[in-house]
Write an enzyme that holds these catalytic residues in place. Structure first.
Site, PDB file in Angstrom:
ATOM      1  N   TYR A  22       0.538  -6.368 -10.625  1.00  0.00           N
ATOM      2  CA  TYR A  22       0.879  -4.961 -10.902  1.00  0.00           C
ATOM      3  C   TYR A  22       1.190  -4.660 -12.366  1.00  0.00           C
ATOM      4  CZ  TYR A  22       1.192  -4.838  -5.812  1.00  0.00           C
ATOM      5  OH  TYR A  22       0.895  -4.924  -4.475  1.00  0.00           O
ATOM      6  N   ASN A  71       0.590   7.127  -4.176  1.00  0.00           N
ATOM      7  CA  ASN A  71       0.437   5.700  -3.894  1.00  0.00           C
ATOM      8  C   ASN A  71       1.458   5.357  -2.809  1.00  0.00           C
ATOM      9  OD1 ASN A  71       0.349   2.948  -3.744  1.00  0.00           O
ATOM     10  ND2 ASN A  71       0.350   2.592  -5.961  1.00  0.00           N
ATOM     11  N   HIS A  77      -0.960   1.076   4.858  1.00  0.00           N
ATOM     12  CA  HIS A  77      -1.624   0.261   5.873  1.00  0.00           C
ATOM     13  C   HIS A  77      -0.978   0.403   7.253  1.00  0.00           C
ATOM     14  CE1 HIS A  77      -3.047  -1.233   2.087  1.00  0.00           C
ATOM     15  NE2 HIS A  77      -1.871  -1.745   1.773  1.00  0.00           N
ATOM     16  N   ASP A  84      -0.773  11.909   8.746  1.00  0.00           N
ATOM     17  CA  ASP A  84      -0.620  13.219   9.389  1.00  0.00           C
ATOM     18  C   ASP A  84      -0.029  14.239   8.424  1.00  0.00           C
ATOM     19  OD1 ASP A  84      -1.609  12.314  11.807  1.00  0.00           O
ATOM     20  OD2 ASP A  84       0.351  12.106  12.772  1.00  0.00           O
ATOM     21  N   HIS A  97      -4.186   3.189  -5.723  1.00  0.00           N
ATOM     22  CA  HIS A  97      -3.588   1.850  -5.639  1.00  0.00           C
ATOM     23  C   HIS A  97      -3.838   1.135  -6.956  1.00  0.00           C
ATOM     24  CE1 HIS A  97      -2.729   2.298  -1.438  1.00  0.00           C
ATOM     25  NE2 HIS A  97      -3.957   2.766  -1.277  1.00  0.00           N
ATOM     26  N   SER A  99      -3.672  -2.127  -7.499  1.00  0.00           N
ATOM     27  CA  SER A  99      -4.494  -3.328  -7.281  1.00  0.00           C
ATOM     28  C   SER A  99      -5.725  -2.976  -6.456  1.00  0.00           C
ATOM     29  CB  SER A  99      -3.664  -4.389  -6.542  1.00  0.00           C
ATOM     30  OG  SER A  99      -3.348  -3.936  -5.231  1.00  0.00           O
TER      31      SER A  99
HETATM   32  C1  DQA Z   1      -0.387  -1.047  -3.654  1.00  0.00           C
HETATM   33  C2  DQA Z   1      -1.190  -1.938  -2.710  1.00  0.00           C
HETATM   34  C3  DQA Z   1      -0.454  -2.117  -1.381  1.00  0.00           C
HETATM   35  O1  DQA Z   1      -1.207  -2.935  -0.515  1.00  0.00           O
HETATM   36  C4  DQA Z   1       0.884  -2.762  -1.625  1.00  0.00           C
HETATM   37  O2  DQA Z   1       1.594  -2.850  -0.398  1.00  0.00           O
HETATM   38  C5  DQA Z   1       1.683  -2.081  -2.665  1.00  0.00           C
HETATM   39  C6  DQA Z   1       1.020  -1.549  -3.857  1.00  0.00           C
HETATM   40  C7  DQA Z   1      -1.053  -0.938  -5.031  1.00  0.00           C
HETATM   41  O3  DQA Z   1      -0.710  -0.019  -5.765  1.00  0.00           O
HETATM   42  O4  DQA Z   1      -1.882  -1.775  -5.394  1.00  0.00           O
HETATM   43  O5  DQA Z   1       2.912  -2.042  -2.599  1.00  0.00           O
HETATM   44  O6  DQA Z   1      -0.337   0.268  -3.099  1.00  0.00           O
END
Ligand code: DQA
Length: 140
Positions: A22, A71, A77, A84, A97, A99
């Protein structure tokens, strides 16, 4: 133009958390750069580790903002309710995201948010937030 940036759980730890994935930049510092880069946009920032608080914030900004950069972090997930909420509000949402969720564990490939969003950006680091704002500037 009013754009809300909303971050989900553990993103308050950016700069300290799994920096190989990150990066080293605390989000507050990055947000200041965003504000400086887009003085023509009224940007707000909200972060919570709590699912219901994220939904409350989506409902609060969702009727009077021009766009939302979201984000949802780990809730992406798991949270039908955040999906909703996005479907319920008027403001278009771009899912971001940091990543590349598709290059990581399989459970990160499922998003309850993508199908309700105008688009999704992943794997481009913090730049993804900037690209989402650029999209709103040229399309909203
Ligand atoms: C995330 C990716 C998610 O899978 C993870 O749980 C995060 C950060 C990202 O910004 O890459 O907390 O949303």
């Amino acid at each position: 133009m009013r754009i809300a940036v909303i971050n989900g759980p553990n993103l308050n730890l950016l700069g300290k958390r799994e920096t190989d994935i990150y990066g080293n930049m605390p989000f507050e510092k990055f947000f200041e750069q965003l504000q400086a880069k887009y003085p023509q946009v009224t940007l707000s920032y909200y972060q919570s580790n709590i699912e219901g608080e994220l939904i409350n914030e989506l409902q609060t900004v969702g009727y009077d903002h021009d766009g939302i950069v979201l984000n949802p972090a780990g809730y992406t997930h798991t949270s039908v309710a955040i999906g909703d909420a996005i479907a319920a509000i008027k403001a278009p949402v771009i899912e971001v995201h940091i990543s590349n969720v598709h290059a990581r564990e399989d459970f990160r490939k499922l998003s309850h948010v993508s199908g309700k969003s105008v688009g999704s950006i992943f794997g481009l680091g913090l730049k993804g937030y900037e690209l989402a704002i650029e999209w709103f500037l040229s399309n909203a």
